[in-house]
Design a protein around this motif. Structure first.
Motif: not given
Length: 467
Positions: A155-157, A162-165, A200-206, A244-249
């Motif tokens: 999911f992260c990859e 791509p969404l973050l980039l 971004s805490f969740y970006t750092y985490l995931h 929930d953390s992924l959804r929030s991000l």
């Protein structure tokens, strides 16, 4: 042994749980005996009915017949067929975002029924009636609280990267998924993200921490957890927190692309009311004279003004454009108006998505997936001929592979839009004239009608492909 009479689709071979195949023009999914217990639990628990009723999962009917003759057969399903298969590298930012949110929604809903989503690839999402829907019935297995979510990295990859980039770069980078169809490796995503993304805490985490931990564990022997039997290692509560953390991000991510020259180009063109009205009037008249038109593709659709003319006639329409900005606006309009018959896609017609994957057959090329009753090529030919240096005959050859009928607009060299384009480059287009246009297209099409659009100097042609 019974000889196998059918074969899986080229895109359906990786999962031992089953595969999709086609027989006599009908699509089926075989469930293999190895997946019997998980499938029965998925159906018997009520999870399938719940997802189907909420229109999150494609419905199916069970067929009590082993069409393949496979000894490993358990059940045959006949799923509802998707009118047109698209791929994530053809979606705008908001489409990929909605597909990601649907995947997370499914993952969380399933746990209520003792089910977990084992696959989190965007290739399991398609578009039906203007909304994303999950299509892989065999991606649901019994939930084991002693195991982490197996699809987390995928999911992260595949979604988050791509969404973050795109979020941070403000660039339409969805085509990067052509190079990485199984997802952008975390190490690459981490290296491309700006330093400030770590705040971004969740970006750092995931992404950042996820990649660092994964790289440290690479190649090391995996030791099984030695906690007491039956004690959850990855409880449902922890799993929900992860989701929930992924959804929030993902909900926080936005597309903030820059205004392009083409935004202003089309805005000015649309202000010429008489030209647009006359063009719409002619097209509507020709549509009423055509019969058997059920599917269409609007090439160079921009924000879909003419796509909506087609759907007003009940015609299912693919709206294709290479510019992310108008396709993104069109998708948001489709959502707002609950339009069911338009599928907006990002397609560069001079370089349409190729066939990729194993043996170049796993994902079919864009042209290989397209065969419509009608096509629109409005204010498009000059972009391909002058903007991309594609000869008229090559354009006509491309169009004849796409639809049986076409409405094509020819814009002469004296038009101010063509002059605008020629300000940017040397005029080497001595063959760009209406006579050569007609001669080239007549090699592949019969010209049925011709109509000048008011006093614009532009001309519409209704053409039909030679049998």
């Amino acid at each position: 042994m019974t000889q196998q009479t059918t074969q899986p689709l080229e895109s359906s071979f990786r999962d031992p749980s089953g595969f999709v195949f086609e027989k006599d023009g009908t699509l089926y999914r075989q469930v293999n005996n190895i997946f019997k217990e998980d499938f029965d639990h998925f159906i018997g628990s009520g999870c399938y009915d719940h997802l189907k009723e909420n229109q999150w999962l494609i419905p199916h009917e069970e067929i009590a017949k082993n069409f393949t003759g496979s000894p490993g057969w358990y059940k045959t399903l006949k799923p509802q067929r998707i009118p047109f298969i698209s791929y994530p590298y053809e979606w705008c930012f908001d489409m990929l975002k909605d597909a990601a949110l649907l995947t997370l929604q499914l993952a969380k809903e399933c746990t209520r029924f003792g089910i977990i989503l084992k696959d989190a690839t965007p290739f399991n999402i398609q578009w039906l009636d203007g909304r994303p829907v999950f299509i892989d019935t065999l991606s649901f297995e019994r939930y084991d609280a002693s195991q982490p979510w197996i699809a987390y990295r995928q999911f992260c990859e595949s979604f988050l990267s791509p969404l973050l980039l795109m979020h941070y770069s403000h660039q339409p980078l969805q085509s990067i998924l052509l190079a990485y169809p199984e997802g952008i490796p975390l190490s690459i995503t981490r290296s491309l993200l700006p330093w400030r993304s770590k705040f971004s805490f969740y970006t750092y985490l995931h992404i950042h921490m996820h990649e660092r931990l994964a790289s440290k564990s690479a190649g090391k022997e995996i030791h099984h957890n030695k906690q007491a039997p039956g004690k959850p290692v990855f409880s449902q509560k922890k799993f929900h927190r992860l989701l929930d953390s992924l959804r929030s991000l993902i909900q926080s991510l936005e597309w903030k692309g820059n205004v392009t020259n083409w935004d202003q180009y089309y805005e000015e063109a649309n202000q010429r009311d008489d030209y647009v009205l006359q063009k719409k009037k002619t097209i509507i008249g020709w549509l009423s004279e055509l019969s058997g038109i059920h599917t269409a593709i609007d090439l160079g659709a921009n924000e879909g003004a003419f796509s909506f003319l087609l759907t007003a006639k009940g015609i299912k329409t693919i709206a294709a454009d290479s510019d992310h900005s108008p396709i993104s606006k069109l998708y948001r309009k489709i959502k707002q108006e609950k339009e069911k018959n338009i599928l907006p896609l990002l397609i560069d017609l001079a370089n349409p998505p190729p066939a990729i994957g194993l043996n170049n057959k796993e994902r079919i090329s864009f042209i290989g997936r397209i065969h419509c009753d009608l096509g629109l090529a409005l204010a498009l030919v000059h972009h391909l001929a002058i903007g991309k240096n594609i000869p008229f005959e090559k354009i006509a050859e491309f169009l004849k592979n796409v639809a049986d009928h076409f409405i094509v607009e020819f814009i002469p060299k004296a038009d101010k839009k063509v002059k605008f384009m020629l300000q940017q480059k040397k005029d080497i287009y001595t063959n760009y004239n209406e006579e050569n246009f007609v001669n080239s297209f007549e090699k592949y099409f019969l010209i049925r009608k011709k109509m000048e659009i008011g006093d614009s100097g532009r001309t519409l042609y209704l053409i039909k492909r030679h049998a």
